[in-house]
Design a protein around this motif. Structure first.
Motif, PDB file in Angstrom:
ATOM      1  N   LEU A   1       0.831  -1.198   0.000  1.00 52.30           N
ATOM      2  CA  LEU A   1       0.000   0.000   0.000  1.00 52.30           C
ATOM      3  C   LEU A   1       0.876   1.263   0.000  1.00 52.30           C
ATOM      4  CD1 LEU A   1      -2.704  -1.040   2.634  1.00 52.30           C
ATOM      5  CD2 LEU A   1      -2.818  -1.233   0.131  1.00 52.30           C
ATOM      6  N   HIS A   2       0.507   2.216  -0.862  1.00 46.91           N
ATOM      7  CA  HIS A   2       1.210   3.507  -0.906  1.00 46.91           C
ATOM      8  C   HIS A   2       1.203   4.110   0.503  1.00 46.91           C
ATOM      9  CE1 HIS A   2       1.942   7.798  -1.722  1.00 46.91           C
ATOM     10  NE2 HIS A   2       2.446   7.426  -2.899  1.00 46.91           N
ATOM     11  N   PRO A   3       2.327   4.676   0.965  1.00 44.61           N
ATOM     12  CA  PRO A   3       2.394   5.138   2.354  1.00 44.61           C
ATOM     13  C   PRO A   3       1.406   6.252   2.704  1.00 44.61           C
ATOM     14  CG  PRO A   3       4.276   5.921   1.074  1.00 44.61           C
ATOM     15  CD  PRO A   3       3.572   4.899   0.244  1.00 44.61           C
ATOM     16  N   ILE A   4       0.897   6.967   1.684  1.00 41.42           N
ATOM     17  CA  ILE A   4      -0.023   8.075   1.964  1.00 41.42           C
ATOM     18  C   ILE A   4      -1.414   7.790   1.424  1.00 41.42           C
ATOM     19  CG2 ILE A   4      -0.487  10.533   1.546  1.00 41.42           C
ATOM     20  CD1 ILE A   4       2.579  10.918   1.468  1.00 41.42           C
ATOM     21  N   THR A   5      -1.517   7.468   0.139  1.00 38.96           N
ATOM     22  CA  THR A   5      -2.833   7.278  -0.491  1.00 38.96           C
ATOM     23  C   THR A   5      -3.416   5.897  -0.227  1.00 38.96           C
ATOM     24  OG1 THR A   5      -1.897   6.436  -2.568  1.00 38.96           O
ATOM     25  CG2 THR A   5      -2.096   8.845  -2.329  1.00 38.96           C
ATOM     26  N   LYS A   6      -2.567   4.956   0.191  1.00 37.42           N
ATOM     27  CA  LYS A   6      -2.951   3.569   0.433  1.00 37.42           C
ATOM     28  C   LYS A   6      -3.387   2.836  -0.845  1.00 37.42           C
ATOM     29  CE  LYS A   6      -1.971   4.205   4.657  1.00 37.42           C
ATOM     30  NZ  LYS A   6      -0.654   3.708   5.116  1.00 37.42           N
TER      31      LYS A   6
ATOM     32  N   LYS B   1       7.152  17.771   6.628  1.00 39.03           N
ATOM     33  CA  LYS B   1       5.732  17.417   6.632  1.00 39.03           C
ATOM     34  C   LYS B   1       5.529  15.934   6.327  1.00 39.03           C
ATOM     35  CE  LYS B   1       1.476  18.854   7.070  1.00 39.03           C
ATOM     36  NZ  LYS B   1       0.994  19.427   8.349  1.00 39.03           N
ATOM     37  N   VAL B   2       6.333  15.401   5.383  1.00 35.88           N
ATOM     38  CA  VAL B   2       6.249  13.982   5.053  1.00 35.88           C
ATOM     39  C   VAL B   2       6.619  13.130   6.265  1.00 35.88           C
ATOM     40  CG1 VAL B   2       7.307  12.134   3.689  1.00 35.88           C
ATOM     41  CG2 VAL B   2       6.602  14.259   2.579  1.00 35.88           C
ATOM     42  N   LEU B   3       7.707  13.516   6.946  1.00 34.59           N
ATOM     43  CA  LEU B   3       8.140  12.759   8.122  1.00 34.59           C
ATOM     44  C   LEU B   3       7.071  12.798   9.219  1.00 34.59           C
ATOM     45  CD1 LEU B   3      11.900  13.850   8.330  1.00 34.59           C
ATOM     46  CD2 LEU B   3      10.960  11.711   7.460  1.00 34.59           C
ATOM     47  N   GLN B   4       6.459  13.961   9.365  1.00 35.66           N
ATOM     48  CA  GLN B   4       5.412  14.100  10.378  1.00 35.66           C
ATOM     49  C   GLN B   4       4.195  13.239  10.024  1.00 35.66           C
ATOM     50  OE1 GLN B   4       4.214  18.188  10.970  1.00 35.66           O
ATOM     51  NE2 GLN B   4       2.275  17.593  11.894  1.00 35.66           N
ATOM     52  N   HIS B   5       3.823  13.268   8.757  1.00 38.37           N
ATOM     53  CA  HIS B   5       2.640  12.537   8.320  1.00 38.37           C
ATOM     54  C   HIS B   5       2.834  11.018   8.434  1.00 38.37           C
ATOM     55  CE1 HIS B   5      -1.081  12.092   5.930  1.00 38.37           C
ATOM     56  NE2 HIS B   5      -0.479  11.011   5.416  1.00 38.37           N
ATOM     57  N   LEU B   6       4.050  10.555   8.168  1.00 41.83           N
ATOM     58  CA  LEU B   6       4.319   9.110   8.154  1.00 41.83           C
ATOM     59  C   LEU B   6       4.965   8.632   9.449  1.00 41.83           C
ATOM     60  CD1 LEU B   6       5.732   8.805   4.508  1.00 41.83           C
ATOM     61  CD2 LEU B   6       3.398   8.345   5.306  1.00 41.83           C
ATOM     62  N   ASN B   7       4.871   9.406  10.451  1.00 41.90           N
ATOM     63  CA  ASN B   7       5.611   9.159  11.679  1.00 41.90           C
ATOM     64  C   ASN B   7       5.451   7.730  12.215  1.00 41.90           C
ATOM     65  OD1 ASN B   7       7.167   9.960  14.035  1.00 41.90           O
ATOM     66  ND2 ASN B   7       5.219   9.771  15.130  1.00 41.90           N
TER      67      ASN B   7
END
Length: 959
Positions: free
Chosen positions: A334-339, A410-416
């Motif tokens: 799964l894509h790390p953001i959009t799944k 922001k990416v690091l925060q979102h995927l923490n």
């Protein structure tokens, strides 16, 4: 070759040759006016304003600025063609310019001195980002934007003013060229641009130029694509690296039997901002992968060879089962953001050296990633704009953020929750060479040259190229091979204003490209009449014309002008097609950075267009550094300007070294090292080298003046020492030319210094000072010495003229005045060293005598003229020395002259293995006039001096 005179010998040379007043004091005042001392108004040194004024005077008096045009008219071909790599018209001349232009000038002057006509057209690279940025730096604000025509006008004005400054300085260094505007080339001149457009079309028709959507180096700070040659690598760059877990949604069958829990694939990346654009995970088919479990019961897939390394970062892992890489085919995650469900794909670029063995793949931001997308027909997702910010396609949470700054955070925060490890590493990273800001890789629509198609031919062509200097040949050639080998295409489009437009139109409804030869010919006609700005000024209808619109069924309302310009490396890379006769040069001579720049772009365009290289040979010189081997930059405060050297500057306390010191420094160091150091100490050494040459040349001039003022014609009688000096001069000249032919200018400088200090000064002039000072003015032996000295002066001046033309011409002015001949500048004269000078039969006897002289100097405790020498010779030495002294005992032989003793007794002893010498003091006093021969009984002077004075043929008879 040098002879071991030792410190004492050099002191004698300095005393006797250069200090005329001291020489007079050695002679009894009663006889001072009867000796012939050197006389000249040539100065030992010129400092300060005198040096500056002399450089200017010589530039005009010796017709430096006319030399190029003169040789084009008066010398014969075939031409030696040196093609000038155009410097950027974006600043004041610097030390790199000095190295490059002076090395070229040394090359060309040597050819002209040898009667070879040369072809050299100075050029300037007038387009590009460096000039554009300087032209608009005070206007590029959020509230004040300039349109394209304003930018182009300011850039053109800036380039023109820069060229005026650079041209003036280059010519002041004595660089030989036709410096008028008509004698130079500029990449923004109308004729050049017309040729460039035609060459673009030639490549387009050959299907070697194409437009595509590919990842390229992109500079957010410059808002344009960049070529490899426009990058500099910051070795201290810091990047945040992460290990991220990606949830699998389709696990290989073999793994399902070992766990019912969620399985994650671990990926490692140095560019976390690209995770937004992730489209696949790449794996290695031939490697082993391992299902592992951490202490919390999470399951991870990692390459088996990298498990230990990953454990050191995220903690202990338990290996459960190993599978072959092939078994990952068909797996999904799964894509790390959009799944979104995404595939595992095999990739040849995946290695087991670093990371996790599973490579995060973002086709818009990596060349290998892009190739995988092409292979598997995956549409490339681009979520970064020309400013280096996320677009709306990245999602509302990221849109507008700079990817290298707040975007990464922001990416690091979102995927923490899925980031298992974060570290900061220091590594080499590409930066924009002008803004000194980091670049990114970004997919965009660009124009490319297909290098793969011409690569084989280009590499074959390199095998035929000579490369200099020889000592760096293999490393430079292998570097050039490697660069071309790994280069699949060349991005030649730029998203800027100051440059040559790419002559294409786009159909608005389909995005298709329109261009052809007929239309490009029309564009060239319009540029000829209206200037290149017409591309931006004119409407579509004006550019295309009604006839072409109808002929090709084009709707002007459906057409859009291309807004890209051509890469400046393409600008300069096709210069061979506009400038060179026969489209080929004998030599390209530039700095080592051009191995990735102009050398390469010229080769590739030439191979593509004419199937061969545009050059027969390359000379690669180094770059200038300071005393700490640091590259010079304004920010470091270590910049030295050439004007500081030639005219005095703050860096050197207003000390004036002059043009020749700058040129000698270039000649001595420019061909020898990759890093060319410039320090006050090194420049002082160069200045002192020139001053030592001036001292010796001053003596030679003084000797010629002392002879010519009497206007006598005397048949010379050459002794063996004279003949040997001519022999040495003959071979000196040949060796000098060999060094010039192989571009070993540092060896030219070494040989000149050695030859002048040893063969000329310490040996020939020193051993002949008695003949020059005290012989009768009518002596045929003295006349021979004068002839030899004139030959030395002529040959040596011609040998140094390519490197230090100001000194050579200054001496030549005095020499011509001394000989009462019509003045013609040295560079305008012809001279061939006679083959009759090559007299190898003189070598052995003179070398035997000089070796014996070395023994005399070691044994002597006083003036050697006060000594008599008894020589017991080996059979071979006796044969050689007997050539110089026929009698058993003599006070007037050549052997006496060379040994500098009053009398020599020469005997042979066949039983000796080595010649022996014994010294005895003479009983008589030395002559008060010549201080060489013993005086006669009851007289103050010797027999030779008595005869001269009795016959009234000393110097006083003609004053």
């Amino acid at each position: 070759m040098p002879y071991p005179l030792g410190h004492r010998g050099l002191q004698l040379v300095t005393f006797c040759l250069y200090n005329y007043d001291a020489a007079k004091n050695k002679v009894n005042k009663k006889y001072t006016e009867t000796i012939i001392l050197p006389q000249t108004d040539f100065q030992v040194r010129l400092n300060g304003k005198k040096r500056i004024d002399m450089d200017k005077y010589l530039l005009e008096k010796c017709r430096f600025l006319d030399l190029y045009c003169w040789q084009r008219k008066n010398l014969v071909g075939p031409d030696f063609v040196l093609h000038d790599g155009p410097p950027y018209a974006n600043g004041n001349p610097h030390m790199g310019h000095a190295v490059n232009k002076i090395l070229k000038d040394i090359t060309l002057r040597n050819k002209v001195m040898r009667g070879r006509r040369v072809h050299y057209v100075p050029g300037w690279d007038c387009h590009g980002l460096p000039i554009e940025l300087k032209a608009i730096k005070n206007f590029n604000t959020e509230n004040q934007k300039m349109n394209v025509l304003e930018i182009r006008h300011k850039a053109s004005t800036f380039a023109k003013s820069t060229i005026v400054k650079q041209r003036e300085v280059f010519s002041s260094w004595g660089v030989m060229a036709d410096w008028k505007e008509t004698g130079c080339y500029f990449t923004n001149q109308t004729s050049y641009i017309k040729n460039q457009l035609q060459q673009f079309m030639n490549l387009y028709e050959k299907r070697l130029i194409f437009r595509d959507f590919k990842p390229v180096y992109w500079s957010p700070s410059s808002e344009t694509a960049l070529a490899e040659a426009e990058l500099v690598y910051n070795e201290q760059h810091k990047s945040k690296c992460v290990i991220i877990r990606l949830q699998m949604c389709d696990v290989p069958l073999k793994l399902k039997t070992f766990t019912n829990n969620t399985v994650y694939a671990l990926a490692w990346t140095t560019t976390p901002w690209t995770l937004v654009a992730n489209q696949a995970l790449a794996f290695s088919i031939n490697s082993e992968y391992c299902l592992t479990e951490d202490a919390c019961g999470n399951f991870y897939i990692i390459a088996e060879p990298l498990v230990k390394d990953i454990e050191s970062k995220i903690g202990p892992l338990k290996s459960i089962v190993t599978i072959n890489g092939r078994e990952l085919s068909g797996a999904k995650y799964l894509h790390p953001i959009t799944k979104e469900s995404l595939p595992f794909l095999p990739g040849e670029h995946v290695t087991m050296n670093l990371g996790t063995g599973l490579v995060h793949t973002a086709p818009a931001h990596g060349p290998e990633d892009f190739l995988i997308a092409l292979e598997h027909n995956i549409p490339v997702l681009s979520v970064v704009d020309h400013n280096g910010r996320y677009t709306e396609a990245a999602g509302p949470e990221f849109a507008g953020l700079k990817v290298l700054c707040e975007g990464t955070e922001k990416v690091l925060q979102h995927l923490n929750k899925d980031i298992l490890f974060v570290e900061s590493i220091k590594h080499s990273y590409p930066y924009d060479w002008r803004t000194k800001e980091p670049v990114i890789i970004r997919a965009s629509h660009q124009w490319f040259i297909d290098i793969n198609t011409i690569k084989t031919k280009a590499l074959e062509t390199l095998d035929t190229i000579q490369l200099f200097p020889k000592n760096n040949q293999s490393s430079f050639l292998s570097g050039l091979f490697a660069q071309i080998t790994k280069r699949p295409f060349w991005c030649i489009s730029r998203q800027r204003s100051w440059g040559t437009p790419i002559p294409v139109l786009y159909l608005k409804n389909t995005g298709e490209v329109f261009t052809n030869r007929e239309w490009v010919n029309r564009i060239c006609d319009l540029i000829e009449k209206n200037g290149v700005d017409c591309w931006w000024k004119f409407s579509i209808e004006e550019l295309v014309g009604e006839e072409i619109l109808k002929k090709f069924n084009l709707d002007e309302n459906n057409l859009r002008k291309g807004d890209d310009i051509m890469d400046i490396w393409f600008d300069s890379g096709i210069s061979w097609s506009a400038i060179l006769p026969e489209k080929k040069a004998d030599l390209y001579m530039e700095g080592q950075d051009q191995l990735t720049g102009w050398f390469q772009s010229s080769l590739l365009t030439s191979v593509a267009l004419q199937g061969s290289s545009p050059y027969n040979a390359l000379f690669v010189h180094g770059f200038v550094v300071d005393e700490n081997a640091s590259k010079m930059s304004k920010s470091e405060g270590n910049v030295i300007h050439p004007d500081d050297i030639t005219k005095g500057g703050n860096n050197f306390g207003k000390y004036v070294y002059g043009v020749d010191t700058l040129r000698w420094w270039v000649g001595s160091h420019g061909c020898q090292h990759i890093q060319i150091r410039v320090t006050q100490e090194i420049l002082q050494e160069s200045k002192e080298s020139i001053e030592k040459l001036r001292l010796i040349l001053r003596f030679l001039l003084g000797v010629l003046h002392s002879n010519t003022e009497f206007n006598l014609v005397i048949d010379p009688k050459f002794l063996h020492l004279d003949q040997n000096m001519l022999h040495r001069l003959y071979h000196y000249n040949r060796q000098i030319q060999d060094f010039y032919d192989s571009y070993e200018y540092h060896n030219v400088c070494k040989l000149v210094k050695n030859f002048m200090a040893n063969d000329v000064s310490s040996i020939y002039c020193h051993l002949n000072k008695d003949r020059l000072y005290c012989d009768a003015i009518t002596s045929p032996y003295r006349a021979a010495t004068i002839k030899v000295i004139d030959a030395i002066l002529t040959v040596v001046l011609r040998s140094i003229a390519p490197i230090i033309p100001h000194l050579a011409e200054e001496v030549w002015l005095h020499r011509t005045k001394n000989t009462d001949t019509e003045y013609i500048p040295l560079h305008y004269t012809k001279y061939i060293v006679p083959e009759t000078w090559n007299q190898p039969e003189t070598v052995e006897c003179i070398e035997a005598a000089l070796c014996l002289r070395s023994k005399v100097n070691k044994l002597a405790t006083r003036n050697t003229w006060e000594l008599a020498a008894t020589i017991m010779s080996t059979k071979r030495d006796y044969e050689l020395l007997s050539i110089l002294q026929k009698e058993k005992q003599s006070s007037l032989s050549e052997l006496c002259d060379i040994l500098q003793v009053s009398k020599v007794t020469l005997m042979k002893d066949d039983g000796l293995n080595e010649t022996q010498v014994h010294l005895n003091h003479i009983e008589k006093q030395l002559c008060k006039r010549c201080r060489r021969h013993p005086e006669m009984y009851g007289a103050e002077i010797c027999e030779r001096c008595t005869n001269i004075l009795d016959r009234n043929i000393s110097a006083t008879a003609f004053t």
